[in-house]
Design an enzyme around this catalytic site. Sequence first.
Site, mmCIF file in Angstrom:
data_model
loop_
_atom_site.group_PDB
_atom_site.id
_atom_site.type_symbol
_atom_site.label_atom_id
_atom_site.label_comp_id
_atom_site.label_asym_id
_atom_site.label_seq_id
_atom_site.Cartn_x
_atom_site.Cartn_y
_atom_site.Cartn_z
ATOM 1 N N HIS A 296 -27.400 -2.546 -18.624
ATOM 2 C CA HIS A 296 -27.820 -3.946 -18.495
ATOM 3 C C HIS A 296 -27.224 -4.576 -17.222
ATOM 4 O O HIS A 296 -27.948 -5.166 -16.422
ATOM 5 C CB HIS A 296 -27.384 -4.709 -19.743
ATOM 6 N N GLU A 297 -25.925 -4.431 -17.058
ATOM 7 C CA GLU A 297 -25.293 -5.058 -15.886
ATOM 8 C C GLU A 297 -25.801 -4.407 -14.601
ATOM 9 O O GLU A 297 -26.026 -5.083 -13.603
ATOM 10 C CB GLU A 297 -23.766 -4.969 -15.964
HETATM 11 N N1 B3K Z 1 -24.537 -12.678 -17.249
HETATM 12 C C1 B3K Z 1 -23.423 -12.404 -18.105
HETATM 13 C C2 B3K Z 1 -23.183 -13.461 -19.123
HETATM 14 C C3 B3K Z 1 -22.384 -14.605 -18.656
HETATM 15 C C4 B3K Z 1 -22.057 -15.470 -19.841
HETATM 16 C C5 B3K Z 1 -21.369 -16.723 -19.459
HETATM 17 N N2 B3K Z 1 -20.985 -17.467 -20.637
HETATM 18 C C6 B3K Z 1 -23.557 -11.086 -18.781
HETATM 19 C C7 B3K Z 1 -24.933 -10.591 -18.968
HETATM 20 O O1 B3K Z 1 -25.755 -11.158 -19.638
HETATM 21 O O2 B3K Z 1 -25.239 -9.584 -18.396
HETATM 22 ZN ZN ZN Z 2 -27.374 -10.144 -18.670
#
Ligand code: B3K
Ligand code: ZN
Length: 879
Positions: A296-297
Amino acid sequence: MSQTAKYLKDYRAPDYRIPEIRLRFDIHHDHTLVTAEYAVEPQSGAGDLRLHGSAELVGLMVNGRMLPETEYRLENEMLVVHRAPAQPFTFSVQTKLFPHQNTTLMGLYQSGGNLYTQCEPEGFRKITFHPDRPDVMSVYTTEIHADKARFPVLLANGNRIDGGDLPEGRHFAVWHDPFAKPSYLFALVAGDLACTRDRFTAADGREIALEFYTRAEDQSQVGFAIESLKHAMRWDETRFGLVYDLDIYMVVAVGDFNMGAMENKGLNIFNTKYVLADARTATDDDFDGVESVIAHEYFHNWTGNRVTCRDWFQLSLKEGLTVFRDQEFSADRSSRAVRRIRNTALLRRHQFPEDAGPMAHPVRPASYVEMNNFYTMTVYEKGAEVVRMYHTLLGEEGFQKGMKLYFQRHDGQAVTCDDFRAAMADANGIDLAQFALWYSQAGTPVLDVSGSLNGQGAYVLRIKQSIPPTPDMHDKQPMMMPVKIGLLDDTGAAVAFSLPNSGESVTEAVLLLTESEQEFVLEGVNVNVTPSLLRGFSAPVRLNFPYSDAQLALLLAHDSDPFARWEAGQTLFRRAVAANEQALTRQQDLPAHDALFDALAHVIRAEIDPALKAELLTVPAEEELWGSENIHPLNVHHAREALLNALAVRFQDDILAVNLQAKSAEENAAVPNPYDYYPEQAEWRTLRNVCRSLLLRANPQEQMEYVFEHYDEMAKNMTHEWGLLAAVNHVDDPRRDALLARFAEKFGEHALVLDKYFALIAGSRRDDTPAQVQAALQHPAFAPTNPNKVRALIGTFARNNRHFHAENGAGYRFVAEKVRETDALNPQTAAVLARTAFSVCQRLEPQRRALMTAELQQLAAWDALSKDTREIVEKILAG
Ligand code: B3K
Ligand code: ZN
C-alpha cells in the site's frame, strides 16, 4: 462549545507558491532547532503571508532581513507577515522543538531515544511555519546535524547528496528530493538504527537500493517485508506499468506510531507491526498485513505522491485508489475469492455502521473540524469500492486506459476526485456524470429487488434503490452502479439468458443501475430460477431479495460465484441469530435451524478451498447483526453465542475430521518448513483455528485439558499459539490464566507479541475480564503513550460487547475514563478510541443510551478535551 469547521465549498487556490524549500535541523539532546528557508512566489500581488505553526518561534526573515515584531503577528497558531512583497522573495523562519515532550506522535517526536516525524495531514506545522496544505508543492533539501554517537543515522526524503563529520563529535547529512511534494510527505529520521540492505532492478534497468531501518535486535525479522516490497514493485510494473522513480527506497520501523504506516516520499515510516515478522512471533494474518501495508505505501508513490490531493477533502483520491490497488495486489498474489469476501466483511462490519451513524460522511467529506478524524473506513474502504466500480464498469482494459490518462494529465499535480473521474470517463468515451454522486452522498444505498418469470420466456428483475438520510443530508439522488447477476435452476445449475437487443446468450451479466426504480428483462428463461445477485459484491450496498431459506441453501451449495455463495450463508446465519434472539427474549426453546444446518453439512464436507470453507463457517460479527435502532447488545451476543454452540455440538465429528485433514495438509505440504508463512499453508491454518474454537465450544473442559497438556508440541508457530489461546481464552479455568501468563513471559521481550497478550485479556468473555483488564494496566509492558498498547487493551475491550455493554454502565465509564487519559497524551489515538467505542450510542436501547450519553456529556464538559476527540463526542451527542 462548537468548533470551527472547514468546508470543501470554500476552497481557494493558494496565494503563495513555494517551489523550493531548504530545511536545516540542528538536533541537540533536549531540543531541536529548525531553520526553514522558502523561495516564495506570490500569486496575487502584495498581501499578508499567512502560515500555520504551533512550534516556538525563534525568529524570521524576509529577503535576509530580520523582521521586527511590528511586521508580523502570531495568533491562534497562525503567523501573519504583514504586507509581504509582491515579487518573489525568500522567507526564513527558525523554530525550537522539544521532541522528547511530544506525546502526540505528530510533527517531530522521540521514540526509544530516536527521532521520527509524522506530518500527514497537518503535522508539518508542528515543525515550522508553513501553509501546510497539499496543493503547495516544493522541492525539498534537508540538512541534519546531530551528535554522531547518539544519532549515527540521519535520514530524510530523496537522495543523500552530502554528509560528513563536524567538530565536537557531531556529523551532518544533506538529502535532496528532486520531486516536488506537499509538506505532508516530508520526513526525517535520526537515531541509532541498524540497516538491512537489498536491491531491486527496475523495469527500466535502474538499480534501486532498498534500505530497511530497525533496532539492531529486530533485524532478523525484516526479511519478509523486504521480499514483500520487491513483489509490490514488480507487480506495479507489470499490472499498472508504474516504475519507481528515485535511486533509493527506505523503510523505517518505529514502535510508537499512530497508525499503520506513512508513505513519505522515498522514506516510509512504519509501525513495527507492519514490518517485523517471523513465524515464531507473527501470525499468518500478521504476515499478510505486512505484505499488504508494505505494498500500500509503495503504491502511494504514484497514487498519492506523484499525483497528490488538492485539499484534504480529496483524501480518498489517493486512499481509496491505493486501497483498491493493494487489494488487487493481494488478490493477484493469492486467494482472490476469499480476499473479496474478507474485504466485504470488513466493510460491512465497520464501514456500514459508520455510514449509518453520527459520523456518516461521503467518500469526499464536505466539511471537517479535525482532518485526522477523517481517515475513516468510508474514505479508505468505501473509497476503494468506488474505484472498484469503475473497474467493474470499464473492465481491466478500460480502467488501465483511464489510469494512463490520469497520469498523463496530472503527474506532478495536486488534483481532485473529479479529475480522476474525468480521466476514467474521457479515456473510455463514456459519461460518468451521475457517478459523481458516490463522492457526495453518504449512507449505504439499499436495493430492494424482486423477480419473476413474465410468462413470455423472460425473467424480470425489478430493482428499487434508496439512500437513507444521514445527518448531513436528507434527500438523495439515485446513483449509478454495476449489479452483477446470474441465474440458477432448481438443481443449482447456471441458466443462460440474454439481455434485450443483445442476442448473446450468457450466464452472467453486469446490469447498470441508474434510476430509483428499474426493470431488467432477462430473455430466454423458461424454468423456475433463483437469482444470484450482486456477485462479487459489485457495489457497496445492502441488497434485499425475498429469498426462501431453501433458495439460500441452494445458492450456498451451488453458486459459482464465491461471494454470492458466502452471502447466502451469511443471510441464513443472520436469520438464525434473529430467530434465536426472539426465542431467548420470549424464553422459548431455541429453533432447530434445519435449512441452515443442512446447508452447512454440505459446506463442511465439500472439497473446497480451505480458506473459503473457513469463511463459509464464520457467523457474521455482532456489529453486523445489530439493527438500526433499539440495539440490545447482550441479547444479540447471547443469540449468536447460542447459534455457535449449537453448530459446534451438531458438527463435532465433522469438525474433528476437518481439523485432522487441515493438520495433515499443513504438515505434508511440499515446502521447506511447513510452519513458515506461505499463503497456502496459511489457508489450512485459518481453517484449523476455526475448527479449534468450535471444538472448544463443544467440549470446553476436555479441550482445555488437552491444550494445557500439549501446548508446547501443538504451538508450532505464532498462528498456532494464537489459535490455541484464542480458543481457550473464554474458559473460566485457572489453566487458561496459566497459559496466558506463560505466553506473556515467553515473549516478554517482544512488544508486538505482548500486544496479542493484552488483546487476549481484553477480548475474553470470562466474567472477570474487567478485573483482568485493570490488572493488565499495571503490567510493566503496558504504556499509555504507546498507541499499539492502547489499541490492544482498551480498543479490544471497547469491542468486547459482552463487557463493554455491561448493563450497569461500568464498561462505558471505564472506556470514557481511558479516552480522557489518552486524550491528554495523544488526541488522535483518543479520538479513534472514542469513535470506535461510542458511535453506536444513539442506536442503543434507551437505558444503555442514557448511560453512554452521560459519559459522553462528561467528556464534552471537560475543557481540555482535544479538538480531535471533541469533534467525535459532539457529533455523537448531536446524533
Ligand atoms: N497516509 C497514511 C495515513 C496518515 C494518517 C494520518 N492520521 C497512511 C496510508 O494510508 O497509507
Ligand atoms: Zn494510504
